[in-house]
Design a protein around this motif. Sequence first.
Motif, PDB file in Angstrom:
ATOM      1  N   PRO A  69      -2.660   7.385   1.764  1.00  0.00           N
ATOM      2  CA  PRO A  69      -2.600   6.726   0.368  1.00  0.00           C
ATOM      3  C   PRO A  69      -2.424   7.511  -0.805  1.00  0.00           C
ATOM      4  CG  PRO A  69      -4.601   5.801   1.753  1.00  0.00           C
ATOM      5  CD  PRO A  69      -4.202   7.126   2.322  1.00  0.00           C
ATOM      6  N   ASN A  70      -1.572   6.924  -1.487  1.00  0.00           N
ATOM      7  CA  ASN A  70      -1.234   7.687  -2.713  1.00  0.00           C
ATOM      8  C   ASN A  70      -1.962   7.192  -3.875  1.00  0.00           C
ATOM      9  OD1 ASN A  70      -0.068   8.450  -5.124  1.00  0.00           O
ATOM     10  ND2 ASN A  70       2.277   8.092  -4.529  1.00  0.00           N
ATOM     11  N   LEU A  71      -3.081   7.986  -4.239  1.00  0.00           N
ATOM     12  CA  LEU A  71      -4.170   7.595  -5.028  1.00  0.00           C
ATOM     13  C   LEU A  71      -3.742   7.986  -6.635  1.00  0.00           C
ATOM     14  CD1 LEU A  71      -7.337   8.913  -3.315  1.00  0.00           C
ATOM     15  CD2 LEU A  71      -6.438   6.678  -3.144  1.00  0.00           C
ATOM     16  N   VAL A  72      -2.769   8.740  -6.582  1.00  0.00           N
ATOM     17  CA  VAL A  72      -2.188   8.862  -8.099  1.00  0.00           C
ATOM     18  C   VAL A  72      -1.662   7.473  -8.822  1.00  0.00           C
ATOM     19  CG1 VAL A  72      -0.607  10.150  -9.418  1.00  0.00           C
ATOM     20  CG2 VAL A  72      -1.991  11.450  -7.523  1.00  0.00           C
ATOM     21  N   SER A  73      -1.023   6.720  -7.845  1.00  0.00           N
ATOM     22  CA  SER A  73      -0.314   5.586  -8.310  1.00  0.00           C
ATOM     23  C   SER A  73      -1.111   4.317  -8.267  1.00  0.00           C
ATOM     24  CB  SER A  73       1.030   5.494  -7.753  1.00  0.00           C
ATOM     25  OG  SER A  73       1.765   6.694  -7.927  1.00  0.00           O
ATOM     26  N   LEU A  74      -2.378   4.609  -8.001  1.00  0.00           N
ATOM     27  CA  LEU A  74      -2.989   3.126  -7.934  1.00  0.00           C
ATOM     28  C   LEU A  74      -3.089   2.155  -9.187  1.00  0.00           C
ATOM     29  CD1 LEU A  74      -6.140   4.104  -5.794  1.00  0.00           C
ATOM     30  CD2 LEU A  74      -4.325   2.477  -5.065  1.00  0.00           C
TER      31      LEU A  74
ATOM     32  N   ASN B 237       0.915  -1.347   0.071  1.00  0.00           N
ATOM     33  CA  ASN B 237      -0.040  -0.132   0.088  1.00  0.00           C
ATOM     34  C   ASN B 237       0.995   1.220  -0.056  1.00  0.00           C
ATOM     35  OD1 ASN B 237       0.481  -1.073   2.628  1.00  0.00           O
ATOM     36  ND2 ASN B 237      -0.273   0.777   3.344  1.00  0.00           N
ATOM     37  N   LEU B 238       0.950   1.766  -1.001  1.00  0.00           N
ATOM     38  CA  LEU B 238       1.934   2.977  -1.161  1.00  0.00           C
ATOM     39  C   LEU B 238       1.211   4.284  -0.671  1.00  0.00           C
ATOM     40  CD1 LEU B 238       4.514   4.030  -2.594  1.00  0.00           C
ATOM     41  CD2 LEU B 238       3.430   4.585  -4.650  1.00  0.00           C
ATOM     42  N   ASN B 239       2.123   4.991   0.248  1.00  0.00           N
ATOM     43  CA  ASN B 239       1.818   6.182   1.079  1.00  0.00           C
ATOM     44  C   ASN B 239       2.676   7.327   0.622  1.00  0.00           C
ATOM     45  OD1 ASN B 239       0.013   4.894   3.271  1.00  0.00           O
ATOM     46  ND2 ASN B 239       1.679   3.369   2.880  1.00  0.00           N
ATOM     47  N   VAL B 240       2.142   8.540   1.024  1.00  0.00           N
ATOM     48  CA  VAL B 240       2.720   9.701   0.842  1.00  0.00           C
ATOM     49  C   VAL B 240       2.653  10.402   2.303  1.00  0.00           C
ATOM     50  CG1 VAL B 240       2.466  10.163  -1.542  1.00  0.00           C
ATOM     51  CG2 VAL B 240       0.834  11.066   0.077  1.00  0.00           C
ATOM     52  N   GLU B 241       3.852  11.078   2.745  1.00  0.00           N
ATOM     53  CA  GLU B 241       3.688  11.823   4.062  1.00  0.00           C
ATOM     54  C   GLU B 241       3.365  13.034   4.332  1.00  0.00           C
ATOM     55  OE1 GLU B 241       6.671  12.028   8.046  1.00  0.00           O
ATOM     56  OE2 GLU B 241       7.200  11.317   6.132  1.00  0.00           O
ATOM     57  N   VAL B 242       2.404  13.412   5.018  1.00  0.00           N
ATOM     58  CA  VAL B 242       1.917  14.860   4.956  1.00  0.00           C
ATOM     59  C   VAL B 242       1.659  15.229   6.400  1.00  0.00           C
ATOM     60  CG1 VAL B 242       0.405  14.560   3.012  1.00  0.00           C
ATOM     61  CG2 VAL B 242      -0.737  14.091   5.181  1.00  0.00           C
ATOM     62  N   ALA B 243       1.981  16.706   6.717  1.00  0.00           N
ATOM     63  CA  ALA B 243       1.785  17.196   8.217  1.00  0.00           C
ATOM     64  C   ALA B 243       0.605  17.896   8.176  1.00  0.00           C
ATOM     65  CB  ALA B 243       3.184  17.959   8.076  1.00  0.00           C
TER      66      ALA B 243
END
Length: 439
Positions: A344-349, A329-335
């Motif tokens: 979740p990184n929806l762009v790369s699904l 499950n690919l993620n991106v980190e946000v603050a």
Amino acid sequence: MRSTLLFFVALATAQIEESSQEVRTLTGSERRITTDSARPTVTLPDLDLSTMVSELDSWLAENSASTNSTTTTTVSEPPLTEIIGTKETSTTNQTSSTTTDAPEPTNTQPCNNYVEFCTRRYSNITEVCAHNSPFVRKNNIAANQHLDVTQQLNDGIRMLQGQVHDVNGTLHYCHSSCDLLDAGPVEDYLRKVVAWLEDHPYEVLTIIFGNAEYERKNAFGDALVTSVNFIEPIQNSGLKRFIYQPPKPRMTLSDWPTLGELILSQKRVITFIDYNFNTNAVPYLLWEFYNIWETPFSPTNFEFPCTLGRPDGIGREQQDDMMYIANHNLNVEVAIAEWNLLVPNLVSLNTTNGIEGRGSLGEMVNTCTGIYNRPPNFLLVDFYNEGPFNGSVFEVAAQANNVTYNRKCCGRESRAAYGLRPSAGWPVGAIAMVIALSW
């Protein structure tokens, strides 16, 4: 008569010694099988399987006129006793094939959607896991799935995982914080699972409870949430009657029963907890890391390495005798305010949930299979219904299992309703707006 005969065959074969051959003989002295007080008792001598079938057929013919011996019930699907067969001896995800001189009934009832799975061990099948299954919330950046648990199960998900928090003494499924996404009480979620199990008697499920409270202490300095806290939602939801309790808390690959055996016993849910386990108090809630290891979890690396992530300190020999999860499950980190979140990184699904190419689920399965000489047991994914085509994650699992994926999948929802398409470049203000719109 055929269903009754198969009932006795299923009971008798359960007592036959394990062997790599399909034809096996009964051992020991006479075996007595009693159905209930209103039914006659049949004694089976030491016979080979073909002779036993013939003997049983004759016995049934002679007793067919007996009163109060059986009750005829009309059902809309084959009875559970028609799940038959022997365990495979291979540790790869394929069934054994041997020849036999004795005729055996042929099973046509799928187990977890495939006839081939009925005779495979639970530890020898690749299933798709819905990562954070309960977190279905439109316009919320913390959602991990589009569709609720009933639709997930209908589509073919067979492992459910979610993060659990304590809310005033009640366990809730919450993502990072219950202020961010509260999916409600664990008990309510489990009631939906139980309703589905009752309607689908040939299915085996795995549930992993992620204990997000593992570091918190109560007023006495003890762990706030342990296995004991799960007893109430499990019992109140009705799930307990379906849970399989293994003979020991640490199961090797060869210790697990077949899917057919689990289904025949109707103990067809296996439950795990990741932290603060207490198998002395709750023996059916197994510690995940006695039985399963994982690749790196919450990955932000689209290379998805097959290396050991959890637990620490185990060697390759121990890994080889445990089931394992491929976290994909690919993620991106946000603050956001005080939170540093992985979302979740929806762009790369379309790539992440694909069957081939760099960063795809299919590539990871092939890589892990090459390293460990067997595919992962569980493929943990976000938004399982997304991908380059409908059902792509299930196609990957089918290829790992050496079966043909021919189901229709899946329920659909628009990505735009689930927090748009976050990427590493999203401004914090845009993310905060999405959360403010959550419901």
